[in-house]
Design a protein around this motif. Structure first.
Motif, PDB file in Angstrom:
ATOM      1  N   ARG A 124       0.810  -1.214   0.000  1.00  0.00           N
ATOM      2  CA  ARG A 124       0.000   0.000   0.000  1.00  0.00           C
ATOM      3  C   ARG A 124       0.848   1.271   0.000  1.00  0.00           C
ATOM      4  N   TRP A 125       2.001   1.253   0.641  1.00  0.00           N
ATOM      5  CA  TRP A 125       2.814   2.464   0.796  1.00  0.00           C
ATOM      6  C   TRP A 125       4.008   2.518  -0.162  1.00  0.00           C
ATOM      7  N   VAL A 126       4.024   1.664  -1.169  1.00  0.00           N
ATOM      8  CA  VAL A 126       5.157   1.651  -2.100  1.00  0.00           C
ATOM      9  C   VAL A 126       5.315   2.995  -2.807  1.00  0.00           C
ATOM     10  N   ILE A 127       4.219   3.666  -3.072  1.00  0.00           N
ATOM     11  CA  ILE A 127       4.283   4.962  -3.749  1.00  0.00           C
ATOM     12  C   ILE A 127       5.100   5.958  -2.927  1.00  0.00           C
ATOM     13  N   ASP A 128       4.961   5.911  -1.597  1.00  0.00           N
ATOM     14  CA  ASP A 128       5.728   6.819  -0.733  1.00  0.00           C
ATOM     15  C   ASP A 128       7.217   6.502  -0.787  1.00  0.00           C
ATOM     16  N   GLN A 129       7.577   5.231  -0.760  1.00  0.00           N
ATOM     17  CA  GLN A 129       8.982   4.819  -0.846  1.00  0.00           C
ATOM     18  C   GLN A 129       9.594   5.310  -2.149  1.00  0.00           C
ATOM     19  N   VAL A 130       8.866   5.155  -3.235  1.00  0.00           N
ATOM     20  CA  VAL A 130       9.375   5.540  -4.554  1.00  0.00           C
ATOM     21  C   VAL A 130       9.501   7.057  -4.662  1.00  0.00           C
ATOM     22  N   MET A 131       8.488   7.791  -4.225  1.00  0.00           N
ATOM     23  CA  MET A 131       8.499   9.251  -4.359  1.00  0.00           C
ATOM     24  C   MET A 131       9.478   9.926  -3.410  1.00  0.00           C
ATOM     25  N   ASP A 132       9.553   9.438  -2.197  1.00  0.00           N
ATOM     26  CA  ASP A 132      10.353  10.119  -1.172  1.00  0.00           C
ATOM     27  C   ASP A 132      11.815   9.705  -1.167  1.00  0.00           C
ATOM     28  N   LYS A 133      12.114   8.493  -1.583  1.00  0.00           N
ATOM     29  CA  LYS A 133      13.483   8.012  -1.445  1.00  0.00           C
ATOM     30  C   LYS A 133      14.083   7.520  -2.758  1.00  0.00           C
ATOM     31  N   ASP A 134      13.496   6.480  -3.335  1.00  0.00           N
ATOM     32  CA  ASP A 134      14.107   5.817  -4.495  1.00  0.00           C
ATOM     33  C   ASP A 134      14.156   6.691  -5.744  1.00  0.00           C
ATOM     34  N   GLY A 135      13.075   7.388  -6.041  1.00  0.00           N
ATOM     35  CA  GLY A 135      13.042   8.276  -7.215  1.00  0.00           C
ATOM     36  C   GLY A 135      14.071   9.390  -7.139  1.00  0.00           C
ATOM     37  N   PRO A 136      14.122  10.139  -6.013  1.00  0.00           N
ATOM     38  CA  PRO A 136      15.128  11.194  -5.901  1.00  0.00           C
ATOM     39  C   PRO A 136      16.564  10.669  -5.932  1.00  0.00           C
ATOM     40  N   GLU A 137      16.818   9.533  -5.299  1.00  0.00           N
ATOM     41  CA  GLU A 137      18.176   8.954  -5.329  1.00  0.00           C
ATOM     42  C   GLU A 137      18.563   8.579  -6.752  1.00  0.00           C
ATOM     43  N   THR A 138      17.633   7.983  -7.467  1.00  0.00           N
ATOM     44  CA  THR A 138      17.904   7.598  -8.854  1.00  0.00           C
ATOM     45  C   THR A 138      18.211   8.834  -9.691  1.00  0.00           C
ATOM     46  N   TYR A 139      17.441   9.891  -9.505  1.00  0.00           N
ATOM     47  CA  TYR A 139      17.690  11.131 -10.246  1.00  0.00           C
ATOM     48  C   TYR A 139      19.100  11.653  -9.981  1.00  0.00           C
ATOM     49  N   LYS A 140      19.498  11.731  -8.714  1.00  0.00           N
ATOM     50  CA  LYS A 140      20.820  12.263  -8.367  1.00  0.00           C
ATOM     51  C   LYS A 140      21.938  11.433  -9.002  1.00  0.00           C
ATOM     52  N   GLN A 141      21.822  10.123  -8.932  1.00  0.00           N
ATOM     53  CA  GLN A 141      22.851   9.270  -9.510  1.00  0.00           C
ATOM     54  C   GLN A 141      22.879   9.395 -11.026  1.00  0.00           C
ATOM     55  N   LEU A 142      21.710   9.414 -11.645  1.00  0.00           N
ATOM     56  CA  LEU A 142      21.641   9.484 -13.098  1.00  0.00           C
ATOM     57  C   LEU A 142      22.128  10.829 -13.631  1.00  0.00           C
TER      58      LEU A 142
END
Length: 184
Positions: free
Chosen positions: A157-175
């Motif tokens: 249910r909370w996967v969207i929060d994990q992706v938006m708050d942590k994984d998405g921004p980290e991926t952006y910074k690395q990329l």
């Protein structure tokens, strides 16, 4: 989990084609996408199948291609940018096909990925991107698509929060770092 990224060329004296740069970004992007899929599992989100895991990886790859396209718009003219993104997406599709063939029943995972990319490209095109990176709706779209893939079970249910708050921004910074380094 720390991902080993190769964002510099071994021989700095050689000029690199846009196709080579796109291939190098795709290689690193694949590693980042797999790492984020593993991270979701490590955060106790549940995959029901290998297909579901590959679909999450595909969503992260598409998100990354959109980011590279936006970054490249500041560095390249339209024709060069199209060459880079085409090479990037085709190489990402190759990575999907190479890794999905043994796991999945899809007869043509490469074409499936390209079709999904084309659909998502139109969706992401409507979303903002600034010098600071992807806008909230841009991140939310990634989170929404991954939540759609994983389902809205109690565990996910909370996967969207994990992706938006942590994984998405980290991926952006690395990329962002990878892309800029490969152009130097």
């Amino acid at each position: 989990m720390a991902v080993r990224i190769k964002s510099q060329w071994h021989n700095d004296d050689s000029a690199r084609s846009l196709e080579e740069i796109g291939g190098a970004i795709a290689f690193n992007g694949w590693k980042l996408a797999v790492d984020k899929a593993i991270t979701l599992h490590g955060e106790h989100f549940i995959y029901d199948s290998d297909q579901q895991r590959m679909d999450v990886i595909a969503e992260y790859l598409i998100y990354q291609a959109q980011i590279v396209d936006r970054i490249a718009s500041d560095m390249l003219n339209d024709e060069e940018r199209q060459t880079l993104i085409t090479a990037l997406v085709l190489k990402m599709a190759d990575h999907m096909a190479d890794n999905a063939t043994e796991l999945l029943t899809s007869e043509d995972p490469r074409s499936d990925f390209i079709q999904r990319f084309n659909q998502r490209a139109g969706e992401y095109a409507e979303l903002g991107f600034t010098d600071e990176g992807p806008s909230y709706p841009f991140m939310r779209h990634l989170g929404f698509e991954i939540q759609q893939v994983m389902g809205e079970s109690q565990e996910n249910r909370w996967v969207i929060d994990q992706v938006m708050d942590k994984d998405g921004p980290e991926t952006y910074k690395q990329l962002k770092r990878i892309t800029r380094n490969l152009f130097m």
